[in-house]
Write a protein that holds these residues in place. Structure first.
Motif, PDB file in Angstrom:
ATOM      1  N   SER A  64       1.118   4.304  -4.672  1.00 34.75           N
ATOM      2  CA  SER A  64       2.418   4.653  -3.945  1.00 34.75           C
ATOM      3  C   SER A  64       2.212   5.914  -3.184  1.00 34.75           C
ATOM      4  O   SER A  64       3.146   6.121  -2.107  1.00 34.75           O
ATOM      5  CB  SER A  64       3.379   4.871  -5.107  1.00 34.75           C
ATOM      6  OG  SER A  64       3.128   5.784  -6.024  1.00 34.75           O
ATOM      7  N   ASN A  65       1.716   6.839  -3.327  1.00 38.30           N
ATOM      8  CA  ASN A  65       1.249   7.960  -2.591  1.00 38.30           C
ATOM      9  C   ASN A  65       0.640   7.917  -1.272  1.00 38.30           C
ATOM     10  O   ASN A  65       0.691   8.750  -0.451  1.00 38.30           O
ATOM     11  CB  ASN A  65       0.458   9.082  -3.564  1.00 38.30           C
ATOM     12  CG  ASN A  65       1.281   9.656  -4.525  1.00 38.30           C
ATOM     13  OD1 ASN A  65       2.388   9.665  -4.605  1.00 38.30           O
ATOM     14  ND2 ASN A  65       0.625   9.970  -5.685  1.00 38.30           N
ATOM     15  N   GLY A  85      -8.123   4.380   0.481  1.00 40.69           N
ATOM     16  CA  GLY A  85      -7.112   5.021   0.159  1.00 40.69           C
ATOM     17  C   GLY A  85      -6.977   6.339   1.058  1.00 40.69           C
ATOM     18  O   GLY A  85      -7.414   6.210   2.466  1.00 40.69           O
ATOM     19  N   ALA A  86      -6.457   7.389   0.463  1.00 38.15           N
ATOM     20  CA  ALA A  86      -6.312   8.441   1.492  1.00 38.15           C
ATOM     21  C   ALA A  86      -6.701   9.782   0.691  1.00 38.15           C
ATOM     22  O   ALA A  86      -6.588   9.803  -0.373  1.00 38.15           O
ATOM     23  CB  ALA A  86      -5.084   8.675   2.099  1.00 38.15           C
ATOM     24  N   LYS A 135       4.946  13.285 -11.080  1.00 41.11           N
ATOM     25  CA  LYS A 135       5.195  11.938 -10.525  1.00 41.11           C
ATOM     26  C   LYS A 135       4.158  10.863 -11.026  1.00 41.11           C
ATOM     27  O   LYS A 135       4.496   9.499 -11.331  1.00 41.11           O
ATOM     28  CB  LYS A 135       4.747  11.803  -8.921  1.00 41.11           C
ATOM     29  CG  LYS A 135       5.059  10.760  -8.227  1.00 41.11           C
ATOM     30  CD  LYS A 135       5.133  10.878  -6.860  1.00 41.11           C
ATOM     31  CE  LYS A 135       5.643   9.482  -6.053  1.00 41.11           C
ATOM     32  NZ  LYS A 135       4.614   8.530  -5.998  1.00 41.11           N
ATOM     33  N   GLU A 136       3.019  11.301 -11.666  1.00 44.96           N
ATOM     34  CA  GLU A 136       1.961  10.374 -12.136  1.00 44.96           C
ATOM     35  C   GLU A 136       2.146  10.158 -13.642  1.00 44.96           C
ATOM     36  O   GLU A 136       1.636   9.316 -14.203  1.00 44.96           O
ATOM     37  CB  GLU A 136       0.482  10.835 -11.799  1.00 44.96           C
ATOM     38  CG  GLU A 136       0.299  10.918 -10.323  1.00 44.96           C
ATOM     39  CD  GLU A 136       0.214   9.412  -9.706  1.00 44.96           C
ATOM     40  OE1 GLU A 136       0.176   8.489 -10.577  1.00 44.96           O
ATOM     41  OE2 GLU A 136       0.116   9.454  -8.403  1.00 44.96           O
ATOM     42  N   GLY A 137       3.202  11.124 -14.170  1.00 43.64           N
ATOM     43  CA  GLY A 137       3.230  11.012 -15.640  1.00 43.64           C
ATOM     44  C   GLY A 137       2.285  11.354 -16.481  1.00 43.64           C
ATOM     45  O   GLY A 137       1.920  10.650 -17.438  1.00 43.64           O
ATOM     46  N   GLN A 142       4.167  -3.650  -4.041  1.00 46.65           N
ATOM     47  CA  GLN A 142       3.081  -4.243  -3.321  1.00 46.65           C
ATOM     48  C   GLN A 142       2.979  -3.779  -1.833  1.00 46.65           C
ATOM     49  O   GLN A 142       2.011  -3.306  -1.279  1.00 46.65           O
ATOM     50  CB  GLN A 142       2.881  -5.749  -3.391  1.00 46.65           C
ATOM     51  CG  GLN A 142       2.629  -6.366  -4.717  1.00 46.65           C
ATOM     52  CD  GLN A 142       2.613  -7.838  -4.612  1.00 46.65           C
ATOM     53  OE1 GLN A 142       2.307  -8.356  -3.825  1.00 46.65           O
ATOM     54  NE2 GLN A 142       3.576  -8.220  -5.673  1.00 46.65           N
ATOM     55  N   ARG A 143       4.206  -3.636  -1.295  1.00 45.86           N
ATOM     56  CA  ARG A 143       4.545  -3.541   0.264  1.00 45.86           C
ATOM     57  C   ARG A 143       4.200  -2.027   0.471  1.00 45.86           C
ATOM     58  O   ARG A 143       3.709  -1.700   1.631  1.00 45.86           O
ATOM     59  CB  ARG A 143       5.987  -3.713   0.335  1.00 45.86           C
ATOM     60  CG  ARG A 143       6.478  -3.489   1.952  1.00 45.86           C
ATOM     61  CD  ARG A 143       5.486  -3.943   3.042  1.00 45.86           C
ATOM     62  NE  ARG A 143       5.877  -5.429   3.080  1.00 45.86           N
ATOM     63  CZ  ARG A 143       5.138  -6.283   3.908  1.00 45.86           C
ATOM     64  NH1 ARG A 143       4.172  -5.755   4.777  1.00 45.86           N
ATOM     65  NH2 ARG A 143       5.455  -7.409   3.709  1.00 45.86           N
ATOM     66  N   LEU A 144       4.384  -0.955  -0.598  1.00 45.16           N
ATOM     67  CA  LEU A 144       3.894   0.462  -0.316  1.00 45.16           C
ATOM     68  C   LEU A 144       2.542   0.416   0.027  1.00 45.16           C
ATOM     69  O   LEU A 144       1.992   1.256   0.799  1.00 45.16           O
ATOM     70  CB  LEU A 144       4.396   1.188  -1.541  1.00 45.16           C
ATOM     71  CG  LEU A 144       5.950   1.491  -1.943  1.00 45.16           C
ATOM     72  CD1 LEU A 144       5.958   2.290  -3.120  1.00 45.16           C
ATOM     73  CD2 LEU A 144       6.597   2.053  -0.580  1.00 45.16           C
TER      74      LEU A 144
END
Length: 287
Positions: free
Chosen positions: A12-13, A73-74, A89-91, A135-137
């Motif tokens: 999601s990031n 990814g990035a 955010k990642e818990g 999925q779209r993210l």
């Protein structure tokens, strides 16, 4: 003064709005997370085997694979405050945990970075379908960065046998018409001319490419079996593993240009010392 960290994001990031919304809820600035470039996580593939209550469905994980796989990814530069927010955010460490990984940037440079992986006790023994929105993210994040969606498709289909990168950029004796092409030919599906950033050096009977600002010309080979091919060529090129100091050539990932647009490809970078006198100025090897 706290030192910034390199972070590899694959889920999601990849979506700035998703990150910004989380930061807004916590009343903090999102600006401490700065994207450097598209990147590849070596030796892993994407998987959905964790149910996220917050996402109401499956959430992404990366799991170890062989050295012929890589996940797109990035790469981000993260300051101390943003890192605390990212952990929240990642818990981590209840749901995800930190993992040190090797990542290749767009220019082929190897980086040591941190990512987050699902905690072992949170993994399900079966596929957990992510929502269409989640999925779209990931899909949009990959497309926007010019990265392939094959790994996402494989994770959604639970099929992990195909390497995401099935191209090899060669620039010397492995090119068609050169004296070692016969070793590559059994794995060759198609060949097209291509180029990438770098410096080509004359090393005697063969050339070596170094990462740099020039242009190196060669062949982009589409492989029919990337794993088997790379295993063979690794031995020929003296590649002993990512980051191994005694490799003759290092295998890495670069973006190459073709007549049909850019492609991501494996290639081999000379690991020895070179001087300015050995540079091949036009970037073309002719035996």
């Amino acid at each position: 003064m706290s030192q910034n960290r390199l972070y590899f994001g694959y889920g999601s990031n990849l979506d700035w709005d998703d990150w910004s919304r989380f930061c807004k809820k916590r009343g903090v600035s999102p600006d401490g997370l700065k994207e450097k470039e598209p990147a590849w996580l070596l030796g892993h593939h994407l998987k959905f085997h964790y149910y996220s209550n917050g996402r109401k469905g499956g959430a992404a994980d990366v799991v170890p694979a062989d050295a012929f796989h890589a996940t797109p990814g990035a790469l981000f530069d993260v300051d101390a405050d943003a890192w605390k927010t990212l952990i929240a955010k990642e818990g981590a460490p209840q749901f995800y945990e930190e993992k040190k990984v090797l990542v290749v940037g767009r220019d082929g440079v190897l980086h040591r970075a941190t990512t987050f992986v699902v905690c072992e006790h949170r993994k399900k023994p079966h596929f957990v379908e992510p929502t269409a929105g989640y999925q779209r993210l990931i899909y949009d994040g990959l497309i926007q960065r010019g990265l392939p969606i094959l790994g996402l498709q494989q994770a959604l289909q639970e099929s992990f046998d195909q390497c995401i990168i099935n191209h090899l950029f060669v620039y010397g004796t492995l090119m068609k018409g050169q004296n070692r092409f016969g070793l590559l030919h059994p794995f060759t599906k198609s060949i097209q001319p291509a180029s990438t950033n770098g410096e080509l050096h004359h090393l005697g009977a063969f050339p070596g490419m170094k990462l740099g600002e020039g242009t190196v010309f060669g062949d982009l080979v589409t492989l029919n079996d990337a794993s088997e091919c790379l295993e063979t060529i690794d031995q020929i090129e003296g590649f002993l593993g990512f980051g191994h100091p005694e490799s003759l050539y290092d295998r890495t990932i670069v973006e190459v240009m073709t007549d049909f647009g850019p492609e991501w490809a494996w290639t081999y970078i000379y690991n020895g010392k070179v001087g300015p006198d050995s540079i091949i100025n036009d970037g073309r090897w002719i035996d």
